[in-house]
Design a protein around this motif. Structure first.
Motif, short mmCIF file in Angstrom:
data_model
loop_
_atom_site.label_atom_id
_atom_site.label_comp_id
_atom_site.label_asym_id
_atom_site.label_seq_id
_atom_site.Cartn_x
_atom_site.Cartn_y
_atom_site.Cartn_z
N LEU A 80 0.83 -1.20 0.00
CA LEU A 80 0.00 0.00 0.00
C LEU A 80 0.86 1.25 0.00
O LEU A 80 2.00 1.24 0.46
CB LEU A 80 -0.90 0.04 1.24
N GLN A 81 0.30 2.33 -0.51
CA GLN A 81 0.86 3.66 -0.33
C GLN A 81 -0.27 4.60 0.02
O GLN A 81 -1.45 4.24 -0.13
CB GLN A 81 1.59 4.13 -1.58
N GLY A 82 0.05 5.77 0.51
CA GLY A 82 -1.01 6.66 0.92
C GLY A 82 -0.60 8.12 0.96
O GLY A 82 0.59 8.45 0.91
N ASN A 83 -1.61 8.97 1.02
CA ASN A 83 -1.41 10.41 1.15
C ASN A 83 -2.72 11.02 1.64
O ASN A 83 -3.61 10.31 2.11
CB ASN A 83 -0.98 11.02 -0.20
N THR A 84 -2.85 12.32 1.51
CA THR A 84 -4.09 12.99 1.85
C THR A 84 -4.86 13.27 0.56
O THR A 84 -4.41 14.08 -0.25
CB THR A 84 -3.83 14.31 2.59
N GLY A 85 -5.95 12.55 0.34
CA GLY A 85 -6.75 12.81 -0.85
C GLY A 85 -6.86 11.66 -1.82
O GLY A 85 -7.72 11.69 -2.69
N GLY A 86 -6.01 10.66 -1.73
CA GLY A 86 -6.13 9.51 -2.61
C GLY A 86 -5.22 9.53 -3.81
O GLY A 86 -4.45 10.48 -4.02
N PRO A 87 -5.28 8.48 -4.64
CA PRO A 87 -4.33 8.30 -5.73
C PRO A 87 -4.38 9.36 -6.83
O PRO A 87 -3.39 9.58 -7.52
CB PRO A 87 -4.69 6.92 -6.29
N GLU A 88 -5.52 10.01 -6.99
CA GLU A 88 -5.64 11.01 -8.06
C GLU A 88 -5.36 12.43 -7.58
O GLU A 88 -5.45 13.38 -8.35
CB GLU A 88 -7.04 10.94 -8.68
N SER A 89 -5.04 12.58 -6.32
CA SER A 89 -4.77 13.91 -5.79
C SER A 89 -3.33 14.32 -6.11
O SER A 89 -2.51 13.51 -6.52
CB SER A 89 -4.98 13.95 -4.28
N ASN A 90 -3.03 15.56 -5.89
CA ASN A 90 -1.67 16.06 -6.11
C ASN A 90 -0.82 16.01 -4.84
O ASN A 90 0.30 16.52 -4.82
CB ASN A 90 -1.72 17.51 -6.62
N SER A 91 -1.35 15.37 -3.79
CA SER A 91 -0.62 15.30 -2.53
C SER A 91 0.57 14.35 -2.65
O SER A 91 0.51 13.33 -3.36
CB SER A 91 -1.53 14.80 -1.41
N ILE A 92 1.64 14.65 -1.94
CA ILE A 92 2.81 13.78 -1.96
C ILE A 92 2.51 12.52 -1.15
O ILE A 92 1.65 12.49 -0.27
CB ILE A 92 4.05 14.48 -1.37
N THR A 93 3.22 11.46 -1.46
CA THR A 93 3.09 10.21 -0.71
C THR A 93 3.62 10.40 0.70
O THR A 93 4.72 10.90 0.90
CB THR A 93 3.86 9.08 -1.42
N THR A 94 2.81 9.98 1.67
CA THR A 94 3.21 10.11 3.07
C THR A 94 3.20 8.78 3.82
O THR A 94 3.50 8.74 5.00
CB THR A 94 2.28 11.09 3.81
N PHE A 95 2.84 7.71 3.12
CA PHE A 95 2.71 6.42 3.79
C PHE A 95 3.04 5.29 2.82
O PHE A 95 2.64 5.32 1.65
CB PHE A 95 1.27 6.25 4.31
N ARG A 96 3.78 4.31 3.30
CA ARG A 96 4.10 3.10 2.52
C ARG A 96 4.04 1.90 3.44
O ARG A 96 4.45 1.98 4.60
CB ARG A 96 5.49 3.20 1.89
N LEU A 97 3.54 0.79 2.90
CA LEU A 97 3.43 -0.42 3.73
C LEU A 97 3.62 -1.67 2.90
O LEU A 97 3.14 -1.77 1.77
CB LEU A 97 2.06 -0.45 4.41
N HIS A 98 4.36 -2.63 3.47
CA HIS A 98 4.43 -3.99 2.97
C HIS A 98 3.96 -4.91 4.10
O HIS A 98 4.55 -4.92 5.18
CB HIS A 98 5.85 -4.37 2.55
N LEU A 99 2.89 -5.65 3.83
CA LEU A 99 2.29 -6.51 4.84
C LEU A 99 2.22 -7.93 4.29
O LEU A 99 1.60 -8.18 3.25
CB LEU A 99 0.88 -6.00 5.19
N VAL A 100 2.88 -8.86 4.98
CA VAL A 100 2.83 -10.27 4.60
C VAL A 100 1.87 -10.97 5.55
O VAL A 100 2.09 -11.01 6.77
CB VAL A 100 4.22 -10.92 4.67
N LEU A 101 0.77 -11.49 4.99
CA LEU A 101 -0.28 -12.14 5.78
C LEU A 101 -0.27 -13.64 5.56
O LEU A 101 0.11 -14.13 4.49
CB LEU A 101 -1.65 -11.60 5.37
N ASN A 102 -0.72 -14.37 6.58
CA ASN A 102 -0.96 -15.80 6.40
C ASN A 102 -2.07 -16.00 5.37
O ASN A 102 -2.86 -15.09 5.10
CB ASN A 102 -1.37 -16.44 7.72
N GLY A 103 -2.14 -17.19 4.81
CA GLY A 103 -3.11 -17.46 3.75
C GLY A 103 -4.55 -17.30 4.17
O GLY A 103 -5.44 -17.16 3.32
#
Length: 206
Positions: A80-103
């Motif tokens: 995942l990545q994130g910011n304020t406003g969503g993927p189509e906004s002009n906001s800079i990326t402020t959050f990144r995540l890699h999450l490994v889950l069990n099946g």
């Protein structure tokens, strides 16, 4: 233990953190589209420091199955990545995540980073746990609940943020997901009725 549907669209909430005093806690409120393998939602990070940390971001991304040789259960990688406003906004990326889950989607390990006061903070190898009490049998409605203290809808905050930003594409995406949840309400009612009937039958047979 209940399982999470592997088809369709379902909401999920994860708590990511060690639970130790003073450690940050990440909460993910997500809507997972399994046919498209996409994820959208929100992230919030809190920490009991001075001043207290209160970080929020709209998030989006995808997941994939990490193929391993049997009999090892196939884990799931969510990015995942994130910011304020969503993927189509002009906001800079402020959050990144890699999450490994069990099946089974219930638990895993996360690495994430967030931008605060102009500096990236990195959190590594912290446990993640699904909130089983939050996840319904099927996607639930996103309309407001009991005004006197009922459960908060999964996308209530995200919808409010999207409206505030005026990001048309992001609003359309959330509107599609919300409509899919609302369309499932009758199916949930029928399923719950059948479930209660079976519970009553089994209890009467004891």
């Amino acid at each position: 233990m209940p399982t999470i549907p592997r088809i369709g669209l379902f909401p999920a909430r994860y708590t990511v953190g060690t639970g130790l005093p003073g450690a940050p806690t990440l909460t993910l409120g997500l809507l997972i589209d399994t046919p498209r393998r996409t994820v959208i939602g929100g992230a919030s990070i809190t920490q009991a420091v001075n001043p207290p940390l209160d970080f929020h971001a709209d998030t989006w991304g995808s997941f994939s199955y990490m193929a391993l040789m049997p009999p090892v259960e196939t884990p799931i990688l969510m990015t995942l990545q994130g910011n304020t406003g969503g993927p189509e906004s002009n906001s800079i990326t402020t959050f990144r995540l890699h999450l490994v889950l069990n099946g089974d989607w219930h638990a895993g390990v996360a690495n994430y980073s967030y931008l605060i006061d102009g500096r990236w903070q990195d959190i590594s190898n912290v446990p993640a746990k699904l909130d089983l009490e939050f996840v319904p049998l099927e996607p639930g409605p996103v309309i407001p609940g009991d005004p006197h203290g009922g459960p908060t809808p999964l996308y209530g905050v995200s919808i409010q943020h999207a409206v505030a930003t005026g990001d048309l594409a992001h609003m359309k995406t959330l509107a599609t997901f919300a409509q899919q949840q609302l369309d499932s309400r009758e199916g949930i009612k029928a399923g719950l009725s059948a479930l209660n009937e079976e519970i009553a039958r089994l209890e009467a047979a004891r």
